[in-house]
Design a protein around this motif. Structure first.
Motif: not given
Length: 528
Positions: A243-266
């Motif tokens: 399992e891969v878990i990613q915590e965010f200090e600042t809540p994820l609310e924007r799509i551009d942030e999701a794009v960046f995070i998705a690459k790393t998690l994948g």
């Protein structure tokens, strides 16, 4: 065949979903003839467009000539997944274990839900009504044993009796093996040329004969034609460290942030599976919001997920949640994402990337994360990787792709008359490297419009380097023979082998020359 081999599934299918999603995003009329294009070829079209003769794989020019009023949309998988989220959410209101196969197709285990609603037909009617009322989308439902058979049943709005998938599939055309995203066109073409016109004819061949004559993909397709699941899942519990878990200090609310995070998690998720010699075919994406809400979506995949495919699904799902309507969108930002492998297969089912397994896996993961970090600082174009594509010259065939972007060829299957045949040069200069080709008496050698050299090449000087003698040569070959006013001059190629006495070796080059009175020679490539 047992139910365990091919579980009984209900598949809800939205016809021509890429066209529906593109039309919804663009606000075009629902009944207008429309098509979605990728690399100037049709990947999906509406029923109105099909009635005018438009079909999948058709070139854009041909499609528009058959249907002059065709509405043209560009292929956008992110848009397809984002618009499909309300459909999956509507199904989830009445069924447990909803799995998104791809945007436009969801699968639901039949057993528990059918018993609760009073039978399979009652369940299907409830889901159709729910999707139509809440998502405003027309769809069809099919039920069968196994995802492949259930998907084809949904396209025909058929409920196949338990244990009857093989009989249902037998009369269907062999072309059904080439479903969107499966890329089995070459295999289907080969089977058709061998006289296997139906799935039943292919299924009748003994499995050992298929394994002896065809490749791995044909063996998997043979299982589908027999009504079995594509591959048995790995029968062991996934280790918790996968399992891969990613915590965010600042809540994820924007799509551009999701794009960046998705690459790393994948990349992290894929690398963790590769270290254990496994691959994932069912991925659960779990999001927890700042207010404590939890969202879950399961993605089922016919092929094991790569790092890029995992990132795509994480991005699609986050975009779907973050852009949903007010009633369906989370009330606060996402503070935790968790990727859970719900179904695993052996790693041999996937051609794992170089460096993705063994002790090189950590180094490969660190390198990938470093490249993503550089892109975050300097932009996507800061890290590029080469891809061999279509073109006539060696330089034209190399395309530089930003790290993490899809590495799909665009024009490799085009005929490219005049292209340089194999073997390709080992080194291709990134800039224009001029050369001088000299004949007897030091005269400059040129090329006529008939493809003939004006003199025999005796010596060559590359960009001011010492003159080297020509040992042997071949050509010229015209690759841009037309010379007309206003157009670039024609060109030809010559291969030469030079004697480099200073380095005590020979050098092989491919040279290009413009046709005409003032020939200009350049180095296109260097052979080892």
């Amino acid at each position: 065949m047992s139910v365990h081999d091919a579980p009984r599934l209900l598949v809800l299918w939205c016809p021509d979903w890429p066209v529906v999603a593109a039309g919804a995003a663009a606000g075009t009329p629902l009944l207008a003839p429309a098509a979605v294009f990728s690399a100037n070829r049709v990947v999906a079209c509406s029923a109105a467009a099909r009635r005018s003769g438009v079909g999948r794989g058709m070139r854009r020019r041909d499609a528009q000539s058959r249907c002059p009023g065709l509405v043209v949309h560009q292929h956008d998988p992110d848009r397809d997944a984002r618009v499909f989220e309300p459909v999956a959410a509507a199904v989830e209101q009445h069924a447990v274990g909803v799995e998104v196969v791809r945007p436009g197709v969801v699968a639901v285990p039949v057993g528990g839900a059918a018993g609760y609603f009073g039978g399979e037909e009652a369940l299907a009617e409830r889901l159709l009504d729910e999707v139509s009322a809440n998502a405003g989308v027309e769809c069809q439902v099919g039920i069968a044993d196994g995802l492949f058979a259930a998907t084809l049943a949904a396209r025909r709005a058929v409920f196949v009796v338990p244990g009857g998938s093989a009989r249902f599939l037998a009369p269907l055309p062999i072309t059904e093996l080439d479903q969107p995203g499966d890329d089995r066109g070459e295999l289907v073409g080969l089977l058709t040329r061998l006289g296997l016109r139906t799935l039943g004819a292919f299924a009748a061949i003994a499995e050992r004969d298929v394994a002896g004559r065809f490749g791995r993909d044909a063996i998997l397709a043979h299982r589908l034609a027999r009504g079995l699941s594509q591959r048995p899942p790995l029968r062991r519990a996934p280790p918790p460290e996968l399992e891969v878990i990613q915590e965010f200090e600042t809540p994820l609310e924007r799509i551009d942030e999701a794009v960046f995070i998705a690459k790393t998690l994948g990349e992290r998720f894929f690398a963790g599976l590769a270290r254990h010699g496994m691959a994932c075919t069912r991925l659960a994406i779990v999001a927890v919001t700042e207010s404590g809400e939890e969202r879950l979506r399961v993605w089922r995949c016919a092929e094991p997920l790569t790092a890029r495919a995992t990132a795509d699904r994480v991005r699609w799902q986050c975009e779907g949640w973050l852009t949903a309507t007010a009633g369906d969108r989370p009330s606060s930002g996402i503070i935790r994402l968790r990727l859970v492998p719900e179904e695993l297969v052996g790693g041999e089912a996937l051609q794992l990337q170089l460096g993705a397994m063994g002790r090189d896996a950590d180094a490969a993961e660190r390198a990938g994360r470093a490249m993503v970090r550089i892109q975050g600082l300097l932009g996507p174009e800061a890290v590029l990787t080469p891809l061999l594509d279509g073109g006539r010259s060696p330089a034209e065939r190399v395309r530089l792709i930003p790290w993490g972007d899809p590495r799909a060829t665009v024009t490799a299957d085009a005929p490219w008359p005049g292209r340089l045949p194999a073997p390709s040069p080992a080194t291709v200069p990134r800039r224009t490297v001029p050369a001088a080709v000299l004949g007897a008496g030091g005269r400059e050698v040129g090329c006529t419009m008939r493809g003939e050299l004006t003199d025999l090449p005796v010596a060559i000087a590359v960009e001011g380097a010492p003159v080297l003698l020509v040992i042997s040569w071949a050509g010229p070959w015209l690759h841009r023979p037309t010379v007309q006013a206003g157009n670039p001059p024609g060109a030809a190629r010559v291969q030469v082998v030079l004697a480099d006495s200073a380095a005590d070796r020979t050098r092989a080059l491919i040279l290009a020359v413009t046709i005409g009175q003032n020939p200009q020679w350049t180095v296109e490539g260097i052979y080892d």
